[in-house]
Design an enzyme around this catalytic site. Structure first.
Site, PDB file in Angstrom:
ATOM      1  N   GLU A 128     -50.491  11.304 -64.347  1.00 30.18           N
ATOM      2  CA  GLU A 128     -50.617  10.004 -65.006  1.00 30.18           C
ATOM      3  C   GLU A 128     -50.252   8.945 -63.975  1.00 30.18           C
ATOM      4  O   GLU A 128     -49.078   8.720 -63.692  1.00 30.18           O
ATOM      5  CB  GLU A 128     -49.705   9.943 -66.231  1.00 30.18           C
ATOM      6  CG  GLU A 128     -50.022  10.973 -67.305  1.00 30.18           C
ATOM      7  CD  GLU A 128     -51.395  10.763 -67.935  1.00 30.18           C
ATOM      8  OE1 GLU A 128     -51.940   9.642 -67.824  1.00 30.18           O
ATOM      9  OE2 GLU A 128     -51.921  11.714 -68.523  1.00 30.18           O
TER      10      GLU A 128
ATOM     11  N   CYS B 166     -47.812   0.654 -66.193  1.00 30.03           N
ATOM     12  CA  CYS B 166     -48.978   1.211 -65.500  1.00 30.03           C
ATOM     13  C   CYS B 166     -50.295   0.781 -66.124  1.00 30.03           C
ATOM     14  O   CYS B 166     -51.334   0.805 -65.463  1.00 30.03           O
ATOM     15  CB  CYS B 166     -48.889   2.732 -65.455  1.00 30.03           C
ATOM     16  SG  CYS B 166     -48.828   3.524 -67.075  1.00 30.03           S
TER      17      CYS B 166
END
Length: 444
Positions: free
Chosen positions: A217, A251
Site C-alpha cells: 500500500e 497517502c
C-alpha cells in the site's frame, strides 16, 4: 522523543518459531476462535481510546477529532468482519462442465500461516488495526512492526497487544530500520507493507528471496479535478478537509488540483474562506491542525514552498514542525513539487481549458493511489474514469472511499499492489484452495 532500541536477530527467530508452533496446533483455523479474537481487538480499541488519542497527540499533535475519525474509526472494520466472518469462511460451491456431471467442486478458504504487517507513521494506529483485522479473520498468526517514527503509538501498541493477545499468536516487534531488515530476512507466508514506493521496492526484493507474496500500500500524486459543473461551497469544503487533515500527511490526500480555468478564481476564493473557517486566522494556534512528523520531512516540505506563487499560507515554525496550510498558484509541471508526492499541507493549483489536457497530465505520471473528480456531468465522470487508471476513485468528495468496508482499497502500478478492507482483507490473507470431488457410483 521516545527512543526504541533494536532487537537481537536470534530473538526474532525465536518469536517466529513460537508462532509457527502455535499455528500448527490448528487453533487459529477455528472460526469461533477468530471471532473471539476480533471481539477482543474491538475491546482493546474501545477500552483505550484516551491512551490512543494521547499517543497520537505525542507523535503528530493529532487533533482529537481526527484521532477519533481516522484512527479509532478502524473499529468499523472490526465490526464489519465480526458480522460477516462466518459467511466468508464457508466453502463456496462452484459449477463444473456438463461432461463432468458426476463431479462437484468447492473453493475452501484457508489461512496462509505467518503474516508480517509493517505499518507507517502517518496513521500509526489505524494502519496497524485495519490489516490486522484481515489477518485475524483469515486465521493467521501475526507479527506487527510499527513505525519507529511514531514512537508513542508504537510503544502503546506493543503494550496493548501484549496485554490482550498471547505473543505466540500476535506480537508487536519494536525497533528501527535494522529491526525491519532483520524481520524481512525471515520467511513469512505474507508481508503487508504500507509506506513509500522506495521502501516498497526493498520489501518486495526481500520477499522475493522466499517467494513470499506481498501487499504493498504505497501512494503517489493523487490528482483532484475540478470541473465547472459543481456546488462551489461543498467542493471547497471537501477539498480542504481531505487535503489538510493530518497536515496533509495522508497517502490518498489530493496532491494537486487541476481546475477548469473558468472557475479557478471563484474556487480559490472559496478555498481561502474555508481555510479560515476550519483553522481560523492563525492555524498555528488552532487545536484542529496537526504537525509534521519530523525535521527531515519538515525541511523537505519547506523546499517545495519555493515553487510558484503562494496564495495563502507559507508560514513555518521549525521549532514546532509547523507548516501552515498553503495554496500555491503558477505551478509548472516541471517544478519539483510536481515530481514527487507532497505528503504535507501544500496544495498546488493548475488550471486547464480542456479535459483532454487533464487526462494527458494524469497519464504522464505514475498511476496514483486515488483520483478525485468534482463534476455533476455524468459524461465527464465516465470520460475521466474510463481514460485514467488509479488505485481508487471518488466523485464529488475526497478521502471517504477508504471508510467503506465493502470497497477493496489498494493501489495499482507504482501506488501499490493487492488490496484490503472488508472481504478483500480476508481474501488477501487467505489461500483459496480449489477442491474437486468424485464418487464411486460411476467410473468414466
Amino acid at each position: 522523543m521516545i527512543s526504541i532500541a533494536s532487537i537481537d536477530p536470534n530473538t526474532i527467530t525465536t518469536y517466529l518459531q513460537t508462532q509457527r508452533e502455535f499455528f500448527t496446533t490448528g487453533r487459529t483455523k477455528d472460526v469461533n476462535f477468530r471471532l473471539a479474537q476480533l471481539e477482543k481487538l474491538r475491546t482493546l480499541v474501545t477500552d483505550n481510546k484516551e491512551s490512543i488519542i494521547e499517543a497520537l497527540k505525542g507523535d503528530l499533535n493529532k487533533p482529537e477529532f481526527e484521532s477519533y475519525a481516522m484512527e479509532i474509526g478502524a473499529i468499523k472494520e472490526i465490526d464489519y468482519a465480526i458480522k460477516h466472518i462466518k459467511k466468508w469462511t464457508k466453502p463456496k460451491k462452484t459449477g463444473v462442465p456438463l461432461e463432468f456431471f458426476n463431479y462437484s467442486a468447492k473453493i475452501l478458504p484457508e489461512p496462509l500461516g505467518m503474516v508480517l504487517i509493517i505499518s507507517p507513521w502517518n496513521y500509526p494506529f489505524q494502519l496497524v488495526i485495519s490489516p490486522l483485522v484481515g489477518s485475524i479473520a483469515a486465521g493467521n498468526c501475526t507479527i506487527i512492526k510499527p513505525s519507529e517514527l511514531a514512537p508513542h503509538t508504537a510503544k502503546l501498541l506493543a503494550k496493548l497487544i501484549g496485554e490482550y493477545f498471547p505473543p505466540e499468536y500476535i506480537r508487536v516487534v519494536e525497533g528501527g530500520v535494522e529491526t525491519s531488515k532483520q524481520l524481512l530476512e525471515q520467511k513469512f507466508d505474507h508481508i503487508f507493507f504500507t509506506g513509500g514506493t522506495g521502501i516498497g521496492k526493498i520489501v518486495m526484493t526481500a520477499a522475493a528471496k522466499h517467494l513470499t507474496p506481498v501487499t504493498l500500500e504505497l501512494g503517489g500524486k493523487s490528482p483532484c479535478i475540478v470541473d465547472r459543473e459543481i456546488n462551489l461551497e461543498h467542493t471547497s469544503k471537501r477539498i480542504i478537509w481531505g487535503k489538510f487533515i493530518n497536515a496533509g500527511q495522508t497517502c490518498i490526500a489530493p496532491d494537486y488540483l487541476l481546475v477548469n480555468k473558468k472557475i479557478k478564481s471563484d474556487l480559490i476564493n472559496a478555498l481561502q474562506q474555508v481555510l479560515q473557517e476550519f483553522y481560523g486566522n492563525n492555524p498555528e494556534v488552532s487545536p484542529d491542525f496537526a504537525r509534521i512528523i519530523n525535521k527531515h520531512h519538515f525541511h523537505r516540505l519547506t523546499e517545495l514552498l519555493k515553487a510558484g506563487r503562494i496564495i495563502v499560507g507559507g508560514k513555518i515554525n521549525p521549532e514546532q514542525l509547523y507548516i501552515a496550510p498553503t495554496l500555491i498558484d503558477n505551478i509548472s509541471l516541471t517544478d519539483k513539487i510536481m515530481e514527487e508526492e507532497i505528503f504535507g499541507p501544500i496544495l498546488p493549483i493548475i488550471e486547464y481549458t480542456d479535459i483532454q489536457e487533464v487526462i494527458e497530465i494524469i497519464n504522464s505520471k505514475p498511476k496514483p493511489l486515488a483520483l478525485y473528480l468534482f463534476s455533476e456531468s455524468k459524461k465527464l465522470q465516465e470520460q475521466v474514469l474510463t481514460n485514467t487508471s488509479s488505485g481508487t476513485g471518488c466523485i464529488n468528495d475526497t478521502i471517504i472511499q477508504v471508510a467503506i468496508s465493502s470497497l477493496p482499497f489498494g493501489g495499482v502500478g507504482d501506488s501499490g499492489m493487492g488490496n484490503y478492507h472488508g472481504k478483500a482483507g480476508f481474501d488477501t490473507f487467505s489461500h483459496h484452495k480449489s477442491v474437486l470431488y468424485n464418487g464411486f457410483r460411476l467410473d468414466l
